[in-house]
Design an enzyme around this catalytic site. Sequence first.
Site, PDB file in Angstrom:
ATOM      1  N   VAL A  52       7.316   6.860  17.354  1.00 42.71           N
ATOM      2  CA  VAL A  52       7.047   7.555  16.093  1.00 42.71           C
ATOM      3  C   VAL A  52       5.782   8.415  16.188  1.00 42.71           C
ATOM      4  O   VAL A  52       5.781   9.579  15.797  1.00 42.71           O
ATOM      5  CB  VAL A  52       6.955   6.566  14.911  1.00 42.71           C
ATOM      6  CG1 VAL A  52       6.640   7.308  13.610  1.00 42.71           C
ATOM      7  CG2 VAL A  52       8.249   5.779  14.776  1.00 42.71           C
TER       8      VAL A  52
ATOM      9  N   CYS B  46      -5.984  12.893  13.119  1.00 44.81           N
ATOM     10  CA  CYS B  46      -6.392  11.520  12.823  1.00 44.81           C
ATOM     11  C   CYS B  46      -6.249  10.727  14.097  1.00 44.81           C
ATOM     12  O   CYS B  46      -5.721  11.217  15.086  1.00 44.81           O
ATOM     13  CB  CYS B  46      -5.591  10.924  11.681  1.00 44.81           C
ATOM     14  SG  CYS B  46      -4.020  10.257  12.163  1.00 44.81           S
TER      15      CYS B  46
ATOM     16  N   LYS C 140       0.836  -1.207   0.000  1.00 38.65           N
ATOM     17  CA  LYS C 140       0.000   0.000   0.000  1.00 38.65           C
ATOM     18  C   LYS C 140       0.867   1.251   0.000  1.00 38.65           C
ATOM     19  O   LYS C 140       0.638   2.172  -0.789  1.00 38.65           O
ATOM     20  CB  LYS C 140      -0.898  -0.009   1.245  1.00 38.65           C
ATOM     21  CG  LYS C 140      -1.586   1.314   1.508  1.00 38.65           C
ATOM     22  CD  LYS C 140      -2.530   1.250   2.686  1.00 38.65           C
ATOM     23  CE  LYS C 140      -1.904   1.573   4.024  1.00 38.65           C
ATOM     24  NZ  LYS C 140      -1.528   3.002   4.192  1.00 38.65           N
ATOM     25  N   ASN C 141       1.853   1.291   0.888  1.00 40.44           N
ATOM     26  CA  ASN C 141       2.621   2.523   1.056  1.00 40.44           C
ATOM     27  C   ASN C 141       3.633   2.773  -0.057  1.00 40.44           C
ATOM     28  O   ASN C 141       4.284   3.811  -0.074  1.00 40.44           O
ATOM     29  CB  ASN C 141       3.326   2.543   2.418  1.00 40.44           C
ATOM     30  CG  ASN C 141       2.332   2.751   3.552  1.00 40.44           C
ATOM     31  OD1 ASN C 141       1.150   2.987   3.316  1.00 40.44           O
ATOM     32  ND2 ASN C 141       2.826   2.653   4.778  1.00 40.44           N
TER      33      ASN C 141
ATOM     34  N   ARG D 260      -4.940  10.499   4.802  1.00 43.40           N
ATOM     35  CA  ARG D 260      -3.890  11.512   4.930  1.00 43.40           C
ATOM     36  C   ARG D 260      -2.880  11.480   3.803  1.00 43.40           C
ATOM     37  O   ARG D 260      -2.313  12.495   3.428  1.00 43.40           O
ATOM     38  CB  ARG D 260      -3.132  11.266   6.233  1.00 43.40           C
ATOM     39  CG  ARG D 260      -3.681  11.936   7.431  1.00 43.40           C
ATOM     40  CD  ARG D 260      -2.695  11.715   8.551  1.00 43.40           C
ATOM     41  NE  ARG D 260      -1.365  12.085   8.109  1.00 43.40           N
ATOM     42  CZ  ARG D 260      -0.843  13.286   8.246  1.00 43.40           C
ATOM     43  NH1 ARG D 260      -1.515  14.228   8.854  1.00 43.40           N
ATOM     44  NH2 ARG D 260       0.351  13.544   7.779  1.00 43.40           N
TER      45      ARG D 260
ATOM     46  N   ASP E 254       4.163   0.579  12.277  1.00 41.38           N
ATOM     47  CA  ASP E 254       3.007  -0.090  11.672  1.00 41.38           C
ATOM     48  C   ASP E 254       2.871  -1.556  12.092  1.00 41.38           C
ATOM     49  O   ASP E 254       1.899  -2.214  11.706  1.00 41.38           O
ATOM     50  CB  ASP E 254       3.056   0.018  10.141  1.00 41.38           C
ATOM     51  CG  ASP E 254       2.665   1.405   9.646  1.00 41.38           C
ATOM     52  OD1 ASP E 254       2.205   2.224  10.456  1.00 41.38           O
ATOM     53  OD2 ASP E 254       2.824   1.668   8.439  1.00 41.38           O
TER      54      ASP E 254
ATOM     55  N   ARG F 199      -0.125  14.543  13.570  1.00 40.00           N
ATOM     56  CA  ARG F 199       0.514  14.329  12.271  1.00 40.00           C
ATOM     57  C   ARG F 199       0.582  15.582  11.390  1.00 40.00           C
ATOM     58  O   ARG F 199      -0.087  15.662  10.359  1.00 40.00           O
ATOM     59  CB  ARG F 199      -0.170  13.175  11.519  1.00 40.00           C
ATOM     60  CG  ARG F 199      -0.084  11.885  12.283  1.00 40.00           C
ATOM     61  CD  ARG F 199      -0.785  10.756  11.586  1.00 40.00           C
ATOM     62  NE  ARG F 199       0.069  10.064  10.637  1.00 40.00           N
ATOM     63  CZ  ARG F 199      -0.297   8.980   9.990  1.00 40.00           C
ATOM     64  NH1 ARG F 199      -1.496   8.488  10.160  1.00 40.00           N
ATOM     65  NH2 ARG F 199       0.515   8.393   9.156  1.00 40.00           N
TER      66      ARG F 199
ATOM     67  N   ARG G 268      -8.893  -0.568   4.415  1.00 36.73           N
ATOM     68  CA  ARG G 268      -7.989   0.446   3.873  1.00 36.73           C
ATOM     69  C   ARG G 268      -6.628  -0.172   3.545  1.00 36.73           C
ATOM     70  O   ARG G 268      -5.927   0.310   2.663  1.00 36.73           O
ATOM     71  CB  ARG G 268      -7.767   1.563   4.899  1.00 36.73           C
ATOM     72  CG  ARG G 268      -8.949   2.492   5.064  1.00 36.73           C
ATOM     73  CD  ARG G 268      -8.551   3.684   5.916  1.00 36.73           C
ATOM     74  NE  ARG G 268      -7.211   4.110   5.538  1.00 36.73           N
ATOM     75  CZ  ARG G 268      -6.305   4.606   6.367  1.00 36.73           C
ATOM     76  NH1 ARG G 268      -6.591   4.790   7.626  1.00 36.73           N
ATOM     77  NH2 ARG G 268      -5.120   4.944   5.928  1.00 36.73           N
TER      78      ARG G 268
HETATM   79  C1  UD1 Z   1       3.997   6.850   6.676  1.00 33.85           C
HETATM   80  C2  UD1 Z   1       3.182   5.622   6.384  1.00 33.85           C
HETATM   81  C3  UD1 Z   1       2.533   5.113   7.670  1.00 33.85           C
HETATM   82  C4  UD1 Z   1       3.592   4.907   8.742  1.00 33.85           C
HETATM   83  C5  UD1 Z   1       4.454   6.140   8.903  1.00 33.85           C
HETATM   84  C6  UD1 Z   1       5.632   5.907   9.847  1.00 33.85           C
HETATM   85  C7  UD1 Z   1       2.480   6.003   4.090  1.00 33.85           C
HETATM   86  C8  UD1 Z   1       1.368   6.301   3.157  1.00 33.85           C
HETATM   87  N1  UD1 Z   1       2.159   5.961   5.398  1.00 33.85           N
HETATM   88  O1  UD1 Z   1       3.105   7.851   7.162  1.00 33.85           O
HETATM   89  O2  UD1 Z   1       1.883   3.875   7.374  1.00 33.85           O
HETATM   90  O3  UD1 Z   1       2.949   4.643   9.984  1.00 33.85           O
HETATM   91  O4  UD1 Z   1       4.991   6.547   7.637  1.00 33.85           O
HETATM   92  O5  UD1 Z   1       6.395   4.841   9.424  1.00 33.85           O
HETATM   93  O6  UD1 Z   1       3.604   5.753   3.682  1.00 33.85           O
HETATM   94  N2  UD1 Z   1       5.872  14.613  11.180  1.00 33.85           N
HETATM   95  C9  UD1 Z   1       5.963  15.955  11.476  1.00 33.85           C
HETATM   96  N3  UD1 Z   1       5.957  16.850  10.453  1.00 33.85           N
HETATM   97  C10 UD1 Z   1       5.832  16.487   9.151  1.00 33.85           C
HETATM   98  C11 UD1 Z   1       5.734  15.116   8.852  1.00 33.85           C
HETATM   99  C12 UD1 Z   1       5.757  14.202   9.890  1.00 33.85           C
HETATM  100  O7  UD1 Z   1       6.056  16.339  12.651  1.00 33.85           O
HETATM  101  O8  UD1 Z   1       5.822  17.349   8.263  1.00 33.85           O
HETATM  102  C13 UD1 Z   1       5.905  13.600  12.288  1.00 33.85           C
HETATM  103  C14 UD1 Z   1       4.616  12.809  12.406  1.00 33.85           C
HETATM  104  O9  UD1 Z   1       3.680  13.503  13.189  1.00 33.85           O
HETATM  105  C15 UD1 Z   1       5.102  11.533  13.037  1.00 33.85           C
HETATM  106  C16 UD1 Z   1       6.488  11.345  12.435  1.00 33.85           C
HETATM  107  O10 UD1 Z   1       6.866  12.623  11.941  1.00 33.85           O
HETATM  108  O11 UD1 Z   1       5.229  11.701  14.436  1.00 33.85           O
HETATM  109  C17 UD1 Z   1       6.567  10.333  11.314  1.00 33.85           C
HETATM  110  O12 UD1 Z   1       5.539  10.572  10.389  1.00 33.85           O
HETATM  111  P1  UD1 Z   1       5.671  10.267   8.824  1.00 33.85           P
HETATM  112  O13 UD1 Z   1       6.871   9.418   8.551  1.00 33.85           O
HETATM  113  O14 UD1 Z   1       5.542  11.542   8.094  1.00 33.85           O
HETATM  114  O15 UD1 Z   1       4.374   9.409   8.565  1.00 33.85           O
HETATM  115  P2  UD1 Z   1       3.553   9.376   7.218  1.00 33.85           P
HETATM  116  O16 UD1 Z   1       4.479   9.659   6.091  1.00 33.85           O
HETATM  117  O17 UD1 Z   1       2.318  10.174   7.366  1.00 33.85           O
END
Ligand code: UD1
Length: 425
Positions: free
Chosen positions: A330, A119, A24-25, A95, A308, A124, A400
């Site tokens: 995380v 969420c 998926k990711n 998201r 995850d 996030r 999902r």
């Molecule tokens: C992706 C995965 C999700 C997985 C996550 C962590 C996809 C579609 N989803 O989500 O399944 O759980 O990685 O492995 O690939 N953060 C900030 N600012 C930002 C971006 C992130 O503070 O601009 C923080 C988030 O709140 C979180 C951490 O960074 O605490 C990691 O998030 P992130 O790696 O961005 O997760 P996703 O990319 O949304």
Amino acid sequence: MTMEKLIIEGRHPLNGEIKISGAKNAALPILAASLLTTSPIQISNIPHLQDVTTIVSLLGQMGVKITLDERSNIEVDASSLDSFQAPYELVRTMRASILVLGPLLSRFGEAEVSLPGGCAIGTRPVDQHLKGLKAMGAEIILQNGYIKAKAKKLKGATIVMDMVTVTGTENLIMAAVLAEGQTIIHNAAREPEVEDLANFLNTLGAEISGAGSQTISINGVKALRGGKYHVLPDRIETGTYLAAAVITSGKIKLKNTRPDFLKSVLLKFEETGAIIDTGEDWISLDMKGNRPHAINFSTAPYPAFPTDMQAQMMAVNSIAQGTGVITETVFENRFMHVQELIRMGARIELKGNTAICTGTDKLHGAPVMATDLRASASLVLAGLAAKGETAIDRIYHIDRGYECIEEKLTQLGARIHRIPSETKD
Ligand code: UD1
């Protein structure tokens, strides 16, 4: 939305073989990246999932032509793109819709993407996505719940991410591919799905190197061509089925997968007492009929233990021998499954972002509620191990991210079926 429930009769050890679906990711960023070219693209090993349907609808609304067949192939033609908006109605359900921001800005010089909002697993934010795009010359304002971005021509930049973010890294890669000059992303996410996106873009003529490491460099090119790509297997789906075998003291073999992407997870399964064997594209796991031992770990970005898989491992610890300590680093607030597992008899104590779980062999079936994707998977696992019947409500969360979950589990000998639910949402 039609509401459905999963009904599971527990205590049947899993035994048999299944195939793992595409990731998926990886599929989501790859489909978003198809916005970057006017030539047709064929992508295979796309999983049939609600999140894929969501991104396909999003691209469709922008004027992208998409053809799907039953064999997990998708053809995308983004030559007639005529909108640069990602509306709230779709972004709020997923998201990862934020992944269209980088490609739209790059292709149109303009993008309007709804802010994802809160969420179930934390706030996030997307500040890192926006900071990187600004460094590349984009003007960004937040207005009426939308991110409004403009840039005549994005320019290469050196970007240091403040934290490791998977979709943040992906958005910046996609923005940089057609930018003028070189972009270097430091402290990039190293997840295999980031590397898969880069490999896909490179097959279309992008010049990306270092994906899979902490520093990624991208030389902007004028245009991308069309091409074919096969999405990599889903490591989290793989880990979830392995956990299902561990929790039921079973024996299974998973095909069409990649053991090299699951090193940290396989080591933890070995600590539970599992006998694991691997080939290039398969993994077998045998509990020899034994109850697992409890395990300790902290989640962190790849290659450390994935967040995850945290909820699924909590389900394993809840029936294990001994006490296991799990720390989530995380996401804040990613322990929604804990209260539901406790309803099934688990003994878990929460202290901040740490869960201390003392195993019991007496989990019992109960009506429970799915709250997010991976939390739902942990309830399915607990249901497989529990005595009696578990009814899991709000399973749209599971759909999902897990392709044909009840078919695959049934093939492995589980007793599971889906019924309509009376719950109003
Ligand atoms: C992706 C995965 C999700 C997985 C996550 C962590 C996809 C579609 N989803 O989500 O399944 O759980 O990685 O492995 O690939 N953060 C900030 N600012 C930002 C971006 C992130 O503070 O601009 C923080 C988030 O709140 C979180 C951490 O960074 O605490 C990691 O998030 P992130 O790696 O961005 O997760 P996703 O990319 O949304």
